[in-house]
Write an enzyme that holds these catalytic residues in place. Sequence first.
Site, short mmCIF file in Angstrom:
data_model
loop_
_atom_site.label_atom_id
_atom_site.label_comp_id
_atom_site.label_asym_id
_atom_site.label_seq_id
_atom_site.Cartn_x
_atom_site.Cartn_y
_atom_site.Cartn_z
N GLU A 177 49.44 3.63 -33.21
CA GLU A 177 48.96 3.12 -31.93
C GLU A 177 47.97 4.05 -31.23
O GLU A 177 48.25 4.57 -30.14
CB GLU A 177 50.14 2.84 -31.01
CG GLU A 177 51.14 1.87 -31.58
CD GLU A 177 52.20 1.44 -30.56
OE1 GLU A 177 52.21 1.97 -29.45
OE2 GLU A 177 53.00 0.54 -30.89
N GLU A 372 56.56 -2.30 -36.31
CA GLU A 372 57.49 -2.23 -35.18
C GLU A 372 57.62 -3.60 -34.55
O GLU A 372 56.62 -4.29 -34.34
CB GLU A 372 57.00 -1.27 -34.08
CG GLU A 372 57.10 0.18 -34.43
CD GLU A 372 56.58 1.09 -33.32
OE1 GLU A 372 56.65 0.71 -32.12
OE2 GLU A 372 56.11 2.19 -33.65
C1 GCO Z 1 55.24 2.39 -30.35
C2 GCO Z 1 55.95 3.26 -29.65
C3 GCO Z 1 57.40 3.32 -29.83
C4 GCO Z 1 58.09 2.78 -28.64
C5 GCO Z 1 58.24 1.31 -28.76
C6 GCO Z 1 58.88 0.68 -27.56
O1 GCO Z 1 54.83 2.77 -31.44
O2 GCO Z 1 55.00 1.36 -29.76
O3 GCO Z 1 55.47 4.26 -30.34
O4 GCO Z 1 57.57 4.66 -29.98
O5 GCO Z 1 59.31 3.37 -28.49
O6 GCO Z 1 57.01 0.72 -28.89
O7 GCO Z 1 58.09 0.89 -26.45
#
Ligand code: GCO
Length: 472
Positions: A177, A372
């Site tokens: 990200e 994710e």
């Molecule tokens: C991501 C964040 C995660 C967060 C998750 C929830 O990659 O988006 O790095 O570390 O914990 O997205 O907000």
Amino acid sequence: MTTTDPDTEVGRDLLRFPPDFLWGAATASFQIEGATGVDGRGPSIWDTFAATPGAVHEGHTGDPACDHYHRYPADVELMAELGLGAYRFSLAWPRIQPVGAGRVEPRGLAFYDRLVDELLGRGIQPVVTLYHWDLPQALEDNGGWRNRDTAYRFAEYAALSHEHLGDRVRQWTTLNEPWCSAFLGYASGIHAPGVVDPKASLEAAHHLMLGHGLAVQLMRDQAPDDHELSIVLNFCALAVDDDSQLDAARKVDGLQNRLFLDPLGGRGYPRDVVEDTAWLGDWTAVVRDGDLDVIAAPIDWMGVNYYSPTRVAAAADPLAVSGGPFPGLRGVEFLPPRGEVTGFGWEVDARGLTDLLARLQRDVGLPLVITENGSAFPDVVRDGEVVDEDRTRYLVDHLRAVHEAIAAGVDVRGYFAWSLLDNFEWAAGYSQRFGIVHVDYDTQVRTVKRSGRTLAEVIGANAVPATGYDLP
Ligand code: GCO
């Protein structure tokens, strides 16, 4: 739904995933490891930020987090119990290079040796992220990602980590990200290093992408053919009420999605984004000859992080500076979520994921992996159990959304739940629980939640139920 692909055939009760679909869960170093002061680890920008009064919820810090640094064998055992085929985690750069350059700390590398060996011993494939936001503080002291030099330091660190672990790890992601690193870190300042400087945030975005490209080039040169290199982006899935808001959507899509997708795809920075942000000053002056070729170095797949849609509308005043994470944007209003929301207040919309995947299939032309996806709800442990119906519904609904995309022809290769463990949720500290496994931060006791058990069943069946939330 109809499909001609027998692997994704809609059975009477089950929606089956392709036979080699990769199932996993994800974490990040700073969010789970704890042990920030041991074995020569240097401070990261998140240690500094967390120590800044008012920056993180109730002054929470990276200690003890889940104490995963010491408890990794039990955590890997838990992964095996859940049946995970893969585990996505990040390396802490300041464990490996305490000041981000030069000297390598062997004890830092040794921790990841132990973790990788433990995973392989259990038949779990390691998927390594090189940068999940814990920049060595010493580099930030020289400007961090605002400084072009950081891109070269990142590439060196990537190459040495890859050289060390590459005999056992095949899957390598450069950045997690970069949008967050650039814009939450240097524009809105709600993440480390907490800088508010919109023009510098765009320069940081370029240096992050340059670092990605340089790292890919170095790793590709030294990688065996079966290694796969990737980047993970958090796309925004835009929701608007009607066509009159499409220009607002275009601006946000530009600054969050195309600013990264276009240079990765060899198309350079989008002209409209450059025009929309020109009022900040010419940030493209930091783009040097050859940089765009470096950034376009071929990768093998793209990671997709998806949680929630983003609702936007045109602001009444087209020159009004947009709030939220985009102080470098004008004329856009961010609207509150609608309908069902998570405990964190994020709108729940599984359809947004199907639509996003279809769009990426058209625009990216690479295999996709959901790196994710997850939800935070305030869980309670009762009689040794966490019955998180809300998170379970979120999980299954989003898996159906992924299945629908695959059935429609999108090349999705895997799904990683965020997160394996409840953990340090950045500026929200420990107040938001995203885990499929509950962590009691006082005792460090882990409890697999109902959502975790459901994921284990899904993995076992390689399928989600077509309706309802229980596997037959
Ligand atoms: C991501 C964040 C995660 C967060 C998750 C929830 O990659 O988006 O790095 O570390 O914990 O997205 O907000």
